[in-house]
Design an enzyme around this catalytic site. Structure first.
Site, PDB file in Angstrom:
ATOM      1  N   PRO A 162      24.436 104.239  47.162  1.00  0.00           N
ATOM      2  CA  PRO A 162      24.269 103.085  46.288  1.00  0.00           C
ATOM      3  C   PRO A 162      25.040 101.879  46.817  1.00  0.00           C
ATOM      4  O   PRO A 162      26.119 102.029  47.395  1.00  0.00           O
ATOM      5  CB  PRO A 162      24.867 103.568  44.962  1.00  0.00           C
ATOM      6  CG  PRO A 162      25.929 104.532  45.385  1.00  0.00           C
ATOM      7  CD  PRO A 162      25.380 105.232  46.604  1.00  0.00           C
TER       8      PRO A 162
ATOM      9  N   CYS B 239      21.525  70.348  52.824  1.00  0.00           N
ATOM     10  CA  CYS B 239      20.395  69.439  52.988  1.00  0.00           C
ATOM     11  C   CYS B 239      19.082  70.168  53.188  1.00  0.00           C
ATOM     12  O   CYS B 239      18.473  70.105  54.275  1.00  0.00           O
ATOM     13  CB  CYS B 239      20.679  68.481  54.138  1.00  0.00           C
ATOM     14  SG  CYS B 239      22.068  67.444  53.718  1.00  0.00           S
ATOM     15  N   GLU B 240      18.682  70.918  52.189  1.00  0.00           N
ATOM     16  CA  GLU B 240      17.381  71.593  52.189  1.00  0.00           C
ATOM     17  C   GLU B 240      16.948  71.730  50.748  1.00  0.00           C
ATOM     18  O   GLU B 240      17.772  72.045  49.891  1.00  0.00           O
ATOM     19  CB  GLU B 240      17.495  73.028  52.734  1.00  0.00           C
ATOM     20  CG  GLU B 240      17.775  73.114  54.178  1.00  0.00           C
ATOM     21  CD  GLU B 240      17.238  74.412  54.763  1.00  0.00           C
ATOM     22  OE1 GLU B 240      16.214  74.921  54.284  1.00  0.00           O
ATOM     23  OE2 GLU B 240      17.881  74.896  55.696  1.00  0.00           O
TER      24      GLU B 240
ATOM     25  N   TYR C  94      25.528  91.591  47.989  1.00  0.00           N
ATOM     26  CA  TYR C  94      24.734  90.729  48.875  1.00  0.00           C
ATOM     27  C   TYR C  94      25.044  89.252  48.618  1.00  0.00           C
ATOM     28  O   TYR C  94      24.159  88.404  48.658  1.00  0.00           O
ATOM     29  CB  TYR C  94      23.235  91.035  48.716  1.00  0.00           C
ATOM     30  CG  TYR C  94      22.934  92.509  48.902  1.00  0.00           C
ATOM     31  CD1 TYR C  94      23.036  93.101  50.155  1.00  0.00           C
ATOM     32  CD2 TYR C  94      22.588  93.324  47.820  1.00  0.00           C
ATOM     33  CE1 TYR C  94      22.786  94.462  50.329  1.00  0.00           C
ATOM     34  CE2 TYR C  94      22.334  94.681  47.993  1.00  0.00           C
ATOM     35  CZ  TYR C  94      22.442  95.240  49.243  1.00  0.00           C
ATOM     36  OH  TYR C  94      22.205  96.578  49.409  1.00  0.00           O
TER      37      TYR C  94
HETATM   38  N1  LLP Z   1      20.676 102.727  52.071  1.00  0.00           N
HETATM   39  C1  LLP Z   1      19.902 102.064  52.946  1.00  0.00           C
HETATM   40  C2  LLP Z   1      19.367 102.774  54.102  1.00  0.00           C
HETATM   41  C3  LLP Z   1      19.593 100.707  52.728  1.00  0.00           C
HETATM   42  O1  LLP Z   1      18.812 100.056  53.582  1.00  0.00           O
HETATM   43  C4  LLP Z   1      20.132 100.030  51.599  1.00  0.00           C
HETATM   44  C5  LLP Z   1      19.848  98.612  51.353  1.00  0.00           C
HETATM   45  C6  LLP Z   1      20.963 100.752  50.722  1.00  0.00           C
HETATM   46  C7  LLP Z   1      21.210 102.105  50.985  1.00  0.00           C
HETATM   47  C8  LLP Z   1      21.579 100.155  49.502  1.00  0.00           C
HETATM   48  O2  LLP Z   1      20.627  99.732  48.593  1.00  0.00           O
HETATM   49  P1  LLP Z   1      21.060  99.219  47.139  1.00  0.00           P
HETATM   50  O3  LLP Z   1      21.643 100.391  46.372  1.00  0.00           O
HETATM   51  O4  LLP Z   1      22.065  98.141  47.296  1.00  0.00           O
HETATM   52  O5  LLP Z   1      19.802  98.712  46.555  1.00  0.00           O
HETATM   53  N2  LLP Z   1      19.940  91.509  50.712  1.00  0.00           N
HETATM   54  C9  LLP Z   1      19.039  92.056  49.723  1.00  0.00           C
HETATM   55  C10 LLP Z   1      19.124  93.570  49.631  1.00  0.00           C
HETATM   56  C11 LLP Z   1      18.874  94.295  50.926  1.00  0.00           C
HETATM   57  C12 LLP Z   1      19.015  95.796  50.808  1.00  0.00           C
HETATM   58  C13 LLP Z   1      18.924  96.469  52.124  1.00  0.00           C
HETATM   59  N3  LLP Z   1      19.129  97.875  52.119  1.00  0.00           N
HETATM   60  C14 LLP Z   1      19.304  91.383  48.386  1.00  0.00           C
HETATM   61  O6  LLP Z   1      20.171  90.518  48.307  1.00  0.00           O
HETATM   62  O7  LLP Z   1      18.628  91.675  47.402  1.00  0.00           O
END
Ligand code: LLP
Length: 420
Positions: free
Chosen positions: A276, A343-344, A372
């Site tokens: 997570p 500036c966007e 993130y």
């Molecule tokens: N495991 C793997 C292999 C992953 O690629 C990811 C997230 C996670 C675990 C964790 O996922 P979570 O529990 O946080 O959903 N930057 C984007 C999110 C990209 C997520 C990429 N992978 C945002 O700000 O929404």
């Protein structure tokens, strides 16, 4: 539930008024609540406590701040990492190498070598050639690398297309219909100790059904592998649980997720691994900002804040919503657009939003910015790299400095042939 609440009319992080942090550290600044981090870690772990064998690896990409990692390590989390840099952070925060899972679709040989040197616990292999490379490197070192194969189950996580990973056209994992043959070839390689499978279908998942469908496919695949004679002792179920970004949104409770996992994995007889990210840190952080100007607009006024898309990229990248609240709300409301100084036009956090009325000099927060957020910050427009603060009860510490443009300029070089 989080610990960012109004006390005597001022929003606090635990027992620290956000206005104090703004005065002493400046804005924009990320503020994390240790108690919230610990609560989320506990709720997630409790939801899965009925499982016999399990391993929790926090997805560092969501928030790699060393102090955040340290808090989670103390709660019993290992780390899911996707780069050499994330390995360095995991180890620097005190997480044991054996508790580190190395995911990622583009691990370089240098990174694989480093992971072997460090003795990290598990490689999540994304393609056959990567498995062959790990085998060669491990043999050269006289080691056997514990590994699982990431399978793409071809399910739609029903989340934003840019954070969806489990459909067959996505770059992640090996197609489930080829996974058996690939697994068999990898299991025959020296230096590789193939122990099971992994999946991750996407992030900010609000509907448990696709997760359950993905897990069920993986469960069936584990049955096929066992029937073919392979000893499977672990399955990595990835991350993905969504969080509420907007008042009124109701994501699945970790407890519901836990019940679903228990139901679908019944009888698998493996160690279940979890990665997570967002659900642990999302609501444990806010981005504290100050209103610079309120600019009359053609339709609605623009509230121009000192945070921008370089500090919090999610609205610009994914049209993401982050609730905006005044640190000292008066009760008055306004309909406004909220934008940063970059500036966007995409440096816009909200359009025509009903928000607490604010005026220049007022403080406000973007909520649910712990995941993130800071980690995706940049220095675009030669802005400083945003700092981070952690609150613990009535004390706080700056846990990442504001990196000033001067420090970034100092890392650049003017070649001699430009000096004339
Ligand atoms: N495991 C793997 C292999 C992953 O690629 C990811 C997230 C996670 C675990 C964790 O996922 P979570 O529990 O946080 O959903 N930057 C984007 C999110 C990209 C997520 C990429 N992978 C945002 O700000 O929404």
């Amino acid at each position: 539930m989080d610990h960012f609440t109004l006390k005597n009319g001022t929003m606090h992080a635990e027992d620290v008024p956000l206005s104090r942090i703004a005065d002493e550290v400046g804005t924009p600044v990320y503020v994390y609540s240790r108690a919230t981090l610990e609560r989320h870690a506990r709720v997630f772990m409790d939801a899965l406590s009925g499982l016999e064998r399990k391993h929790f690896a926090f997805a560092i990409k969501a928030n790699p701040n060393l102090s955040v990692l340290r808090v989670l390590a103390k709660c019993g989390f290992g780390a899911d990492v996707v780069s050499g840099g994330e390995i360095a952070r995991a180890l620097a925060s005190g997480i044991a190498p054996a508790d580190v899972v190395f995911s990622g679709v583009g691990k370089t040989r240098e990174e694989l070598q480093r992971a072997l040197d460090d003795g990290i616990g598990q490689f999540n292999i994304e393609l056959e050639d990567e498995g062959i490379a790990i085998s060669e490197l491990a043999v050269a070192m006289g080691k056997r690398a514990v590994a699982v194969l990431r399978v793409n189950p071809d399910v739609d996580a029903k989340t934003h297309a840019k954070i969806s990973t489990g459909k067959k056209e996505n770059k992640f994992g090996v197609p489930i219909d080829q996974a058996g043959a690939i697994y068999a070839r990898l299991a025959g390689l020296p230096g590789l100790d193939m122990r099971g499978v992994a999946l991750h279908i996407g992030s900010q998942v609000f509907d448990l059904d696709p997760l359950e469908a993905g897990y069920a496919r993986i469960g069936a695949f584990v049955g096929e592998l066992r029937a073919a004679g392979f000893a499977i002792d672990r399955v990595d179920l990835g991350g993905g649980l969504g969080v509420p970004y907007q008042r009124g949104q109701v994501p699945p409770e970790p407890a519901e997720y836990g019940q679903m996992v228990a139901r679908v994995t019944k009888g698998w007889d493996v160690t279940l691994m979890f990665e997570p990210g967002r659900v642990i840190v999302g609501n444990a952080g806010v981005l504290l900002t100050k209103v610079i100007w309120v600019k009359p607009g053609v339709i609605n006024p623009y509230v121009i804040v000192d945070a921008a898309m370089n500090d919090l990229a999610r609205p610009a990248l994914y049209d993401a919503w982050h609730d905006f609240e005044a640190v000292r709300p008066t009760g008055a409301r306004m309909i406004a657009n909220i934008a940063g100084p970059v500036c966007e036009s995409t440096d816009t956090f909200a359009m025509a939003r009903d928000i607490d009325a604010v005026k220049p000099g007022d403080l406000a927060v973007f909520r649910t910015a712990g995941a993130y957020g800071a980690t995706m910050a940049s220095t675009y427009n030669s802005r400083a790299l945003v700092p981070e603060v952690m609150v613990d009860g009535d004390r706080y510490a700056v846990v990442a400095d504001r990196v000033q443009p001067e420090a970034l300029i100092a890392a650049e070089r003017l070649p001699e042939w430009l000096l004339d």
